[in-house]
Write an enzyme that holds these catalytic residues in place. Sequence first.
Site, PDB file in Angstrom:
ATOM      1  NE  ARG A 243      -5.595  -7.600  -6.325  1.00 18.15           N
ATOM      2  CZ  ARG A 243      -6.452  -7.037  -7.252  1.00 18.15           C
ATOM      3  NH1 ARG A 243      -6.211  -6.620  -8.361  1.00 18.15           N
ATOM      4  NH2 ARG A 243      -7.978  -6.785  -6.819  1.00 18.15           N
TER       5      ARG A 243
ATOM      6  CG  HIS B 230       0.742  -6.647   3.447  1.00 17.31           C
ATOM      7  ND1 HIS B 230       1.280  -5.328   2.987  1.00 17.31           N
ATOM      8  CD2 HIS B 230      -0.517  -6.733   3.707  1.00 17.31           C
ATOM      9  CE1 HIS B 230       0.139  -4.648   2.599  1.00 17.31           C
ATOM     10  NE2 HIS B 230      -0.952  -5.470   2.921  1.00 17.31           N
TER      11      HIS B 230
ATOM     12  CG  HIS C 195      -1.780  -1.109   1.384  1.00 23.81           C
ATOM     13  ND1 HIS C 195      -2.574  -1.512   0.591  1.00 23.81           N
ATOM     14  CD2 HIS C 195      -1.808  -1.900   2.298  1.00 23.81           C
ATOM     15  CE1 HIS C 195      -3.226  -2.687   0.855  1.00 23.81           C
ATOM     16  NE2 HIS C 195      -2.779  -3.040   1.938  1.00 23.81           N
TER      17      HIS C 195
ATOM     18  CD  GLU D 125      -3.293  -3.387   5.923  1.00 26.81           C
ATOM     19  OE1 GLU D 125      -4.472  -3.297   5.733  1.00 26.81           O
ATOM     20  OE2 GLU D 125      -2.550  -4.266   4.847  1.00 26.81           O
TER      21      GLU D 125
END
Length: 324
Positions: free
Chosen positions: A199, A179, A104, A121
């Site tokens: 991605r 991740h 991200h 996150e």
Amino acid sequence: MDVKPYPLQFKPEMKERVWGGRALERFGLELPAGAIGEGWMIGDHPNGTTKVVNGELAGVGLDAIRERYGREWFGSRGFSEKNGRFPLLIKLLDCNDDLSIQVHPTDDYEGLPAGELGKTEMWYILDAKPGAKIIYGLKDNVDRQTMETAIAEGRIMDTLQEVPVKAGDAFYIPAGTVHALCAGVVVAEIQQNSDTTYRLFDYNRPGLDGKLRELHIEDSLNVIAYDGAGAVHLTSTETPAGQWLTIASSPYFVVEKGVVDAPWRLGTSRESFSILIIAEGEGSLQWADGEKPVKAGECYLLPATLGEYGLDGKMTVLRSVVPA
């Protein structure tokens, strides 16, 4: 309408995902047909805005509550500085299959869609099957050229760290950290209010529409923190009852874990709302004007002006606030 602040519970927005399943039903959640990978439990995003299911504001969306009550309910720190929306997005994830290898961006990445935030996150593992694992960061000495070559040669997995997981583990995932959740885990996710994912690899599998899902190689290579972004994880199975243990700390959220086994008196701050996720067990939530039973899988938004509240029962709770 003058409404006294009270704990807000929302109807989750369920999202079908190619890697999802039906495990969220175990929390008593109502799932539509299909492979449900994400339950957006508290959301104020164009791709999913949750509506209140309890009390005087039942049927009202989080976006309308934000517009109506503003900083009074969310606190002086309770807004995104970039887009004015609620700053966090709270999810429960059912990973029946492996998620894509992803990364991200940060808030300042120039490729972000207009009005969108970056995405830092954290994960709290609610359940994990034996042998479950995640992808968490890069192996040593992986730079952009190494990663680019590995992708071109079809061996990206050689560059990634695999970490075994179990219930109670917590993982902080700053933007820029490569991740992926893997099959066999159910996760509570606290994140910036963003839906931007790049991605790197998706196992060459078709999406829900039967077509290969889009990859974002250039954006991914641009935003990866090759020297690390400060990702840390801990095992929190030995949390003492009646105390908060910090399990993730970032500029966007602080997440604490607490074990309830007796009446526990608490309170909100004028600076920030509090979000409670019932991770395990059941009990009750009390405040000045009421009380309600709570159980695993439920999430509550406590307004900054709620003041004193209490927890009782036998349960594990995650509490999230916006830091100073």
